[in-house]
Design a protein around this motif. Structure first.
Motif, PDB file in Angstrom:
ATOM      1  N   LEU A  91      13.504 -59.444   3.674  1.00 51.19           N
ATOM      2  CA  LEU A  91      14.214 -60.396   3.586  1.00 51.19           C
ATOM      3  C   LEU A  91      14.845 -59.770   4.797  1.00 51.19           C
ATOM      4  N   GLU A  92      15.048 -58.965   4.609  1.00 50.15           N
ATOM      5  CA  GLU A  92      16.393 -57.867   5.541  1.00 50.15           C
ATOM      6  C   GLU A  92      15.690 -58.181   6.942  1.00 50.15           C
ATOM      7  N   TYR A  93      13.932 -57.811   6.981  1.00 53.62           N
ATOM      8  CA  TYR A  93      13.480 -58.061   8.273  1.00 53.62           C
ATOM      9  C   TYR A  93      12.965 -59.258   8.787  1.00 53.62           C
ATOM     10  N   LEU A  94      13.225 -60.943   8.164  1.00 59.36           N
ATOM     11  CA  LEU A  94      12.818 -61.820   8.665  1.00 59.36           C
ATOM     12  C   LEU A  94      14.051 -61.978   9.122  1.00 59.36           C
ATOM     13  N   GLY A  95      15.234 -61.146   8.647  1.00 54.59           N
ATOM     14  CA  GLY A  95      16.153 -62.231   8.635  1.00 54.59           C
ATOM     15  C   GLY A  95      17.414 -62.985   7.847  1.00 54.59           C
ATOM     16  N   ALA A  96      16.247 -62.743   6.702  1.00 51.40           N
ATOM     17  CA  ALA A  96      17.055 -64.212   5.853  1.00 51.40           C
ATOM     18  C   ALA A  96      17.615 -63.479   4.449  1.00 51.40           C
ATOM     19  N   LEU A  97      18.215 -62.492   4.336  1.00 54.57           N
ATOM     20  CA  LEU A  97      18.142 -61.831   3.383  1.00 54.57           C
ATOM     21  C   LEU A  97      19.774 -62.831   3.604  1.00 54.57           C
ATOM     22  N   SER A  98      20.434 -63.191   2.252  1.00 59.72           N
ATOM     23  CA  SER A  98      21.655 -63.619   2.073  1.00 59.72           C
ATOM     24  C   SER A  98      22.324 -63.574   0.593  1.00 59.72           C
ATOM     25  N   PRO A  99      23.950 -63.484   0.294  1.00 59.79           N
ATOM     26  CA  PRO A  99      24.289 -63.402  -0.883  1.00 59.79           C
ATOM     27  C   PRO A  99      23.166 -64.489  -2.179  1.00 59.79           C
ATOM     28  N   ARG A 100      22.581 -65.318  -1.251  1.00 61.59           N
ATOM     29  CA  ARG A 100      21.952 -66.184  -2.556  1.00 61.59           C
ATOM     30  C   ARG A 100      21.034 -66.185  -2.996  1.00 61.59           C
ATOM     31  N   GLU A 101      20.166 -64.960  -2.089  1.00 65.81           N
ATOM     32  CA  GLU A 101      18.365 -65.129  -2.616  1.00 65.81           C
ATOM     33  C   GLU A 101      18.822 -63.915  -3.445  1.00 65.81           C
ATOM     34  N   ILE A 102      19.640 -62.800  -2.873  1.00 64.22           N
ATOM     35  CA  ILE A 102      20.384 -61.763  -3.629  1.00 64.22           C
ATOM     36  C   ILE A 102      20.544 -62.250  -5.458  1.00 64.22           C
ATOM     37  N   GLU A 103      21.069 -63.809  -5.792  1.00 61.86           N
ATOM     38  CA  GLU A 103      21.827 -63.291  -6.504  1.00 61.86           C
ATOM     39  C   GLU A 103      21.078 -64.077  -8.086  1.00 61.86           C
TER      40      GLU A 103
END
Length: 289
Positions: A155-167
């Motif tokens: 997700l970090e590599y794709l720039g899609a890392l967000s709090p919602r995804e981690i939750e």
């Protein structure tokens, strides 16, 4: 549990035992077998007792290392959702992923195993290791931690890392852990039944032998074939050993999804051999009485 195990991401670091662990287990097992062999010759131990002690000498080092390494995995996966939620909270505040992990490694404490993983992850991020190679730099025994790290890095590599995804990832880890605990509790119960089943066979045989021995001194002794009773007793012992091995293999197949796990077979054989040694001792005392 078998379905969950089949869906696990396979990675070389998911092996529970390291090469050093295997060497320690092998050396301790060999020393234990040698000691049992010396005791057998020195004190003329019952063969069943010697075999039971030999199985225990092989089993105990494995169980000791297994419990030690297993506790590491349990502790890491227990606190992993907390770590993920802390990362999500740090992202909400405005920290980048690398800054969030470094901040958590410096300020939060979970358990000594997960703290070590988080600290190693923070060091790698501070060294500007590419996220695509990040997972290779951390050697863990927990497949859930490996899986979570893989998702975070992707997700970090794709720039899609967000709090919602981690939750969502934290909730998924909690659901997997809950399912694993329920499955393990049920399958462990059935595994214990399979392991103890040969003991029930031996108990019935002991009771039958005691009853036949007691009535063989009365008026109906002429109707009892003592040789046949001894032969049936011998067959019962062999049946208990065969059941111990086969049901032990079946218990490993049911609980771990593989027929190559001989741990339960060794446990069952150890119990049966010790029970046979107790049976022989009981027979000697009963005959003397």
């Amino acid at each position: 549990y078998i379905v969950v195990d089949a869906m696990q991401p396979k990675h070389p670091s998911t092996q529970l035992f390291s090469s050093l662990d295997k060497v320690v287990i092998g050396a301790c097992s060999l020393m234990g077998v040698v000691v049992v062999s010396l005791l057998w010759r020195r004190f003329n131990l019952d063969p069943s007792l010697a075999m039971g002690l030999a199985f225990l000498a092989v089993l105990l080092p494995f169980l000791g290392v297994y419990m030690l390494r297993g506790s590491e995995v349990v502790n890491v996966e227990r606190d992993l959702p907390r770590f993920l939620r802390d990362v999500a909270e740090a992202l909400r505040v405005g920290y980048a992923f690398s800054q969030a992990v470094s901040r958590i490694a410096a300020s939060r404490r979970y358990n000594r195993f997960l703290d070590r993983y988080v600290s190693a992850l923070a060091v790698l991020l501070q060294l500007n290791i590419p996220v695509s190679k990040l997972q290779r730099g951390i050697n863990t025994r927990s497949w859930l931690f490996n899986y979570s790290l893989f998702i975070l890095c992707e997700l970090e590599y794709l720039g899609a890392l967000s709090p919602r995804e981690i939750e969502l990832l934290a909730k998924f880890i909690e659901s997997v852990e809950s399912s694993k605990r329920r499955a393990r509790s049920v399958l462990t119960f059935y595994s214990l039944l399979f392991i103890l089943a040969p003991i029930f066979v031996l108990i019935l045989a002991i009771l039958a032998q005691s009853m036949l021995s007691s009535v063989s001194v009365g008026n109906i002794a002429q109707f009892i074939n003592i040789g046949l009773v001894s032969q049936i007793t011998s067959y019962t012992k062999n049946l208990a050993v065969i059941l111990a091995f086969s049901l032990g293999i079946l218990a490993g197949k049911i609980r771990d999804g593989t027929g190559l796990n001989t741990l339960y077979a060794v446990i069952a054989l150890s119990i049966v051999c010790l029970a046979l040694a107790g049976w022989n001792q009981f027979s000697k005392v009963f005959s003397l009485g």
